[in-house]
Design a protein around this motif. Structure first.
Motif, PDB file in Angstrom:
ATOM      1  N   PRO A 144      36.874  23.704  -7.809  1.00 31.78           N
ATOM      2  CA  PRO A 144      35.897  23.945  -6.746  1.00 31.78           C
ATOM      3  C   PRO A 144      34.790  22.891  -6.657  1.00 31.78           C
ATOM      4  O   PRO A 144      34.095  22.814  -5.644  1.00 31.78           O
ATOM      5  N   ALA A 145      34.638  22.077  -7.681  1.00 28.91           N
ATOM      6  CA  ALA A 145      33.621  21.025  -7.644  1.00 28.91           C
ATOM      7  C   ALA A 145      34.057  19.842  -6.770  1.00 28.91           C
ATOM      8  O   ALA A 145      33.232  19.010  -6.396  1.00 28.91           O
ATOM      9  N   GLN A 146      35.351  19.777  -6.442  1.00 32.46           N
ATOM     10  CA  GLN A 146      35.859  18.683  -5.614  1.00 32.46           C
ATOM     11  C   GLN A 146      35.937  19.107  -4.155  1.00 32.46           C
ATOM     12  O   GLN A 146      36.216  20.265  -3.844  1.00 32.46           O
ATOM     13  N   LYS A 147      35.728  18.144  -3.264  1.00 31.90           N
ATOM     14  CA  LYS A 147      35.739  18.426  -1.826  1.00 31.90           C
ATOM     15  C   LYS A 147      37.152  18.331  -1.246  1.00 31.90           C
ATOM     16  O   LYS A 147      37.936  17.476  -1.653  1.00 31.90           O
ATOM     17  N   PRO A 148      37.448  19.186  -0.255  1.00 29.63           N
ATOM     18  CA  PRO A 148      38.736  19.087   0.452  1.00 29.63           C
ATOM     19  C   PRO A 148      38.831  17.774   1.236  1.00 29.63           C
ATOM     20  O   PRO A 148      37.817  17.164   1.587  1.00 29.63           O
ATOM     21  N   TYR A 149      40.042  17.361   1.514  1.00 21.97           N
ATOM     22  CA  TYR A 149      40.302  16.164   2.308  1.00 21.97           C
ATOM     23  C   TYR A 149      41.612  16.357   3.048  1.00 21.97           C
ATOM     24  O   TYR A 149      42.297  17.368   2.876  1.00 21.97           O
ATOM     25  N   SER A 150      41.954  15.379   3.875  1.00 22.76           N
ATOM     26  CA  SER A 150      43.195  15.523   4.646  1.00 22.76           C
ATOM     27  C   SER A 150      43.886  14.185   4.814  1.00 22.76           C
ATOM     28  O   SER A 150      43.282  13.124   4.681  1.00 22.76           O
ATOM     29  N   PHE A 151      45.185  14.294   5.115  1.00 27.15           N
ATOM     30  CA  PHE A 151      46.017  13.144   5.421  1.00 27.15           C
ATOM     31  C   PHE A 151      46.615  13.320   6.802  1.00 27.15           C
ATOM     32  O   PHE A 151      46.899  14.445   7.220  1.00 27.15           O
ATOM     33  N   VAL A 152      46.849  12.222   7.478  1.00 33.79           N
ATOM     34  CA  VAL A 152      47.763  12.177   8.615  1.00 33.79           C
ATOM     35  C   VAL A 152      49.109  11.872   7.969  1.00 33.79           C
ATOM     36  O   VAL A 152      49.212  10.941   7.165  1.00 33.79           O
ATOM     37  N   ILE A 153      50.118  12.680   8.275  1.00 36.40           N
ATOM     38  CA  ILE A 153      51.410  12.514   7.614  1.00 36.40           C
ATOM     39  C   ILE A 153      52.523  12.520   8.650  1.00 36.40           C
ATOM     40  O   ILE A 153      52.427  13.212   9.672  1.00 36.40           O
ATOM     41  N   LEU A 154      53.522  11.718   8.413  1.00 36.37           N
ATOM     42  CA  LEU A 154      54.717  11.676   9.247  1.00 36.37           C
ATOM     43  C   LEU A 154      55.890  12.138   8.393  1.00 36.37           C
ATOM     44  O   LEU A 154      56.253  11.487   7.414  1.00 36.37           O
ATOM     45  N   PHE A 155      56.447  13.303   8.737  1.00 29.93           N
ATOM     46  CA  PHE A 155      57.637  13.812   8.064  1.00 29.93           C
ATOM     47  C   PHE A 155      58.865  13.343   8.829  1.00 29.93           C
ATOM     48  O   PHE A 155      58.892  13.380  10.055  1.00 29.93           O
ATOM     49  N   VAL A 156      59.892  12.929   8.098  1.00 27.94           N
ATOM     50  CA  VAL A 156      61.162  12.500   8.678  1.00 27.94           C
ATOM     51  C   VAL A 156      62.211  13.533   8.275  1.00 27.94           C
ATOM     52  O   VAL A 156      62.325  13.880   7.097  1.00 27.94           O
ATOM     53  N   TRP A 157      62.982  14.013   9.268  1.00 33.38           N
ATOM     54  CA  TRP A 157      63.919  15.116   9.051  1.00 33.38           C
ATOM     55  C   TRP A 157      65.339  14.731   9.453  1.00 33.38           C
ATOM     56  O   TRP A 157      65.525  13.939  10.370  1.00 33.38           O
ATOM     57  N   ALA A 158      66.301  15.347   8.802  1.00 32.36           N
ATOM     58  CA  ALA A 158      67.710  15.232   9.189  1.00 32.36           C
ATOM     59  C   ALA A 158      68.324  16.625   9.113  1.00 32.36           C
ATOM     60  O   ALA A 158      67.932  17.444   8.277  1.00 32.36           O
ATOM     61  N   LYS A 159      69.286  16.859   9.989  1.00 35.05           N
ATOM     62  CA  LYS A 159      69.986  18.142   9.973  1.00 35.05           C
ATOM     63  C   LYS A 159      71.300  17.964   9.224  1.00 35.05           C
ATOM     64  O   LYS A 159      72.095  17.093   9.558  1.00 35.05           O
TER      65      LYS A 159
END
Length: 169
Positions: A133-148
């Motif tokens: 809890p002493a650390q702050k949240p953060y975020s990423f922009v992420i690109l997921f690559v998918w195959a069926k």
């Protein structure tokens, strides 16, 4: 997944591919939107991808790296972050995920996807909340690559960098 070192990749193209006649032959028309997926395929992708994202989020909360490694990613998946060091295959994913599931919880917010018959990609916000809890949240922009594969969508990898997409209307 969250830390990597720099690497450089160069691609060699045949000179003919860059010639003015080859470029002109492609079209003088502006490129429009990507082709749309069939509604049924797009809906099935959305259903499966959302279930996989929830599974990944739960695995982080449960400190369960194996579920992520074996049920979210393909065996030969590749991931890399802003430093450019690729993580490739289950052994390297295991090394990384065994560490990161201990230190954070995550939430995936899909933003924009393109779905084909057997391949897709999806841009998302990847929110990280440290378990300390002493650390702050953060975020990423992420690109997921998918195959069926056999009717099942599987993540073939991702690329991410710090940031966040604006909320979509």
């Amino acid at each position: 997944m969250f830390l990597a070192a720099a690497s450089v990749v160069s691609l060699a193209l045949p000179a003919a591919a860059l010639s003015p006649s080859a470029i002109a032959a492609t079209s003088d028309q502006a490129i429009g939107d990507l082709p749309a997926a069939s509604p049924a395929n797009a809906a099935e992708f959305r259903r499966q991808a959302d279930a996989l994202y929830r599974m990944k989020e739960k695995a982080f909360a449960d400190t369960d790296a194996e579920t992520i490694i074996n049920r979210f990613y393909a065996k030969d998946a590749v991931s890399f972050g802003p430093e450019g060091k690729p993580i490739m295959g289950r052994d390297q994913f295991r090394e990384d995920y065994e560490r990161v599931v201990k230190i954070a919880n995550v939430r995936v917010e899909p933003i924009r996807s393109h779905v084909g018959a057997d391949a897709a990609w999806e841009w998302a916000n990847f929110y990280v909340t440290p378990k300390d809890p002493a650390q702050k949240p953060y975020s990423f922009v992420i690109l997921f690559v998918w195959a069926k594969k056999d009717g099942r969508w599987v993540c073939g990898g991702d690329a991410y960098t710090p940031g966040q997409f604006a909320k979509t209307p």
